[in-house]
Scaffold this active site. Sequence first.
Site, PDB file in Angstrom:
ATOM      1  N   MET A  94       0.855  -1.188   0.000  1.00 30.79           N
ATOM      2  CA  MET A  94       0.000   0.000   0.000  1.00 30.79           C
ATOM      3  C   MET A  94       0.887   1.233   0.000  1.00 30.79           C
ATOM      4  O   MET A  94       1.623   1.474   0.960  1.00 30.79           O
ATOM      5  CB  MET A  94      -0.888  -0.005   1.245  1.00 30.79           C
ATOM      6  CG  MET A  94      -1.693  -1.282   1.417  1.00 30.79           C
ATOM      7  SD  MET A  94      -2.356  -1.464   3.101  1.00 30.79           S
ATOM      8  CE  MET A  94      -3.543  -0.112   3.116  1.00 30.79           C
ATOM      9  N   ILE A 132      -3.739   1.107   8.276  1.00 24.64           N
ATOM     10  CA  ILE A 132      -2.334   1.297   8.610  1.00 24.64           C
ATOM     11  C   ILE A 132      -1.955   2.671   8.071  1.00 24.64           C
ATOM     12  O   ILE A 132      -2.134   2.938   6.884  1.00 24.64           O
ATOM     13  CB  ILE A 132      -1.434   0.218   7.982  1.00 24.64           C
ATOM     14  CG1 ILE A 132      -2.060  -1.168   8.145  1.00 24.64           C
ATOM     15  CG2 ILE A 132      -0.051   0.252   8.608  1.00 24.64           C
ATOM     16  CD1 ILE A 132      -1.382  -2.243   7.330  1.00 24.64           C
ATOM     17  N   GLY A 167       1.425   4.287   4.391  1.00 24.31           N
ATOM     18  CA  GLY A 167       2.203   3.332   3.611  1.00 24.31           C
ATOM     19  C   GLY A 167       2.498   2.053   4.363  1.00 24.31           C
ATOM     20  O   GLY A 167       2.953   2.096   5.484  1.00 24.31           O
ATOM     21  N   SER A 168       2.267   0.888   3.754  1.00 20.37           N
ATOM     22  CA  SER A 168       2.373  -0.339   4.517  1.00 20.37           C
ATOM     23  C   SER A 168       2.148  -1.565   3.637  1.00 20.37           C
ATOM     24  O   SER A 168       2.236  -1.486   2.415  1.00 20.37           O
ATOM     25  CB  SER A 168       1.346  -0.316   5.644  1.00 20.37           C
ATOM     26  OG  SER A 168       0.104   0.141   5.147  1.00 20.37           O
ATOM     27  N   ARG A 169       1.823  -2.666   4.292  1.00 22.32           N
ATOM     28  CA  ARG A 169       1.639  -3.922   3.578  1.00 22.32           C
ATOM     29  C   ARG A 169       0.622  -4.795   4.314  1.00 22.32           C
ATOM     30  O   ARG A 169       0.517  -4.744   5.537  1.00 22.32           O
ATOM     31  CB  ARG A 169       2.984  -4.635   3.486  1.00 22.32           C
ATOM     32  CG  ARG A 169       2.934  -6.093   3.066  1.00 22.32           C
ATOM     33  CD  ARG A 169       4.352  -6.616   2.936  1.00 22.32           C
ATOM     34  NE  ARG A 169       4.405  -8.064   3.041  1.00 22.32           N
ATOM     35  CZ  ARG A 169       5.530  -8.768   2.981  1.00 22.32           C
ATOM     36  NH1 ARG A 169       6.689  -8.148   2.814  1.00 22.32           N
ATOM     37  NH2 ARG A 169       5.512 -10.081   3.096  1.00 22.32           N
TER      38      ARG A 169
END
Length: 220
Positions: free
Chosen positions: A96, A181, A184-186
């Site tokens: 993301m 989240i 920015g993330s996963r």
Amino acid sequence: MFTKYGYNTIGIISLISFILIAVGIFTNNLPVRIVLIAFSILLMIFTLNFFRDPDRVPPEEENVIISPADGRVLFVKEVDADCYVQGKAVQISIFMSPLNVHVNRIPITGVVEYVKYHKGEYLVAYDDKASKLNERNEIGINNEKFGKVFFSQIAGFVARRIVYDLKKGDRVKTGERFGMIKFGSRVDVVVPAGWIAKVKKDDVVKAGETILFEFPQKVD
């Protein structure tokens, strides 16, 4: 529409932007005035864009798992799962970016049987080791027809704030919002062998709408 998970941040950024604009208006230095006002407007636009929360319409099929996050598929791979889902499994990881919608959604209807938050590191989200080493929140849902589904919110190098409002025993429905989240993330999704992946590396997916997995035959 903006997510409830961002109301506090939007309020704080709005106040900061207002103060900076006021300072800019009353300064006699024209370049400083332009910079302050422009920065305030851009900051507000970025914040509102980040916390946007559009409506989504989940697919009606029961034998599918939908994406819990907007973003780009990092990889689809077979794994030996040692999490809530044990044994041979398939993992899909989604990256993301700060420009994606960051509200997370439930991938399948069922009962929440597992929730565990881990403190950890802040490796870049696309690093394969991030799923084991980074700060993360792990969730396991049991669907009465199709069994266990595991997914995790993973913090990245920039993302430092995982938000979720699930607890063990909750009954949840496909497409429901459950957290986000920030910045920015996963997200990883792990399912037992038998599910068929419907996306591939670099596909763009949408939370609450894109089908990640499909069970090959309907279970009565």
